[in-house]
Design an enzyme around this catalytic site. Sequence first.
Site, short mmCIF file in Angstrom:
data_model
loop_
_atom_site.label_atom_id
_atom_site.label_comp_id
_atom_site.label_asym_id
_atom_site.label_seq_id
_atom_site.Cartn_x
_atom_site.Cartn_y
_atom_site.Cartn_z
N HIS A 62 2.03 2.79 0.16
CA HIS A 62 3.21 2.89 -0.35
C HIS A 62 4.35 3.04 0.74
CE1 HIS A 62 1.04 4.35 -4.24
NE2 HIS A 62 0.91 2.89 -4.30
N HIS A 70 3.58 -2.75 -9.66
CA HIS A 70 3.12 -1.94 -8.55
C HIS A 70 1.97 -2.57 -7.85
CE1 HIS A 70 2.04 2.03 -6.60
NE2 HIS A 70 0.64 1.38 -6.61
N ASP A 72 1.86 -2.70 -3.64
CA ASP A 72 0.51 -2.33 -2.97
C ASP A 72 0.24 -3.50 -1.91
OD1 ASP A 72 -0.36 0.20 -4.20
OD2 ASP A 72 -1.82 -0.80 -5.61
N HIS A 92 -6.87 -3.40 -3.05
CA HIS A 92 -6.80 -3.20 -1.50
C HIS A 92 -7.85 -3.69 -0.85
CE1 HIS A 92 -3.47 -0.56 -2.00
NE2 HIS A 92 -4.05 0.10 -3.09
ZN LIG Z 1 -0.63 1.61 -5.38
#
Ligand SMILES: [Zn+2]
Length: 283
Positions: A53, A210, A214, A237
């Site tokens: 973030h 969000h 990311d 991720h």
């Molecule tokens: Zn995140």
Amino acid sequence: MKLRPAPPNFGVRFRRMDLGRHPAVVAHAHHVVNTSLATSIGSNGTTVSTIEHLMAAIYVSGIDNLLIELDGPEVPIFDGSAAPFLDILREAGIKEQSAQRQCMIITRPILLRDGDAFVKATPAQHFQVRYTIDFPHPLVGRQTLLWSFNETSFGREIARARTFGFLKDVQKLQSHGLAQGGSLANAVVFDEYGILNKDGFRYIDECVRHKILDFMGDLALAGKPMIGCFEVHKAGHALHTAFIKKLVSLPGHHSLSTPACVPATFFPFTAPPSICGSNPTFS
Ligand SMILES: [Zn+2]
């Protein structure tokens, strides 16, 4: 956490002030060591976790050189979004430096797939992300957002979107000693039918926003602003960072350019109409 100015060509580095000799880790895709709950980087046994973030806020602010001092192994979570980081960067101000910026321009399509999840990039004259998520929950479901960058769109449309999770997963993590700081103060949490946060969502499609946040934080680990169209489907991720490692290590698929028009902000252009490519050949 302290953010300190750094000279040209320094890059973004994290320094662990709690460890002897204050070891540093350069924020680069090659240093990703763990992506299970958040993105962690490390080198020579020193790790820094949950960088994404903060990295997103640094990236979209057009900051190439920064020293981040930490008194522990993790970036503070604040409210689970990028807004607090964006605010402190704006408050501190950004100084233009003498070195020329370089952009990474996608020149050939590139795809990385894992089951039905994928990340792909195609050449374009601008920067865009199209992100799709699909969670079997009545308040989430399938969400797709095509997002274009301009000087204010990250702050308005993406930065405030918080991390989200499902109560059963949070309970499982906490029983294993993980996510100990996780609470409704720093995440959107869903139970089987609804949302536990009493103020509800910040955006009706906060979850997909969000995920774009990311992705931007992970894309920052390429170290350069991008020109290209990115399509991301049900990723996280692990796939984001694997894709970015592939991208930076495939020189035939991008070129580096120092266009005269690159300003001190993120990308040298404003939002275009949709330009995601069609029927590309992947490799
Ligand atoms: Zn995140």
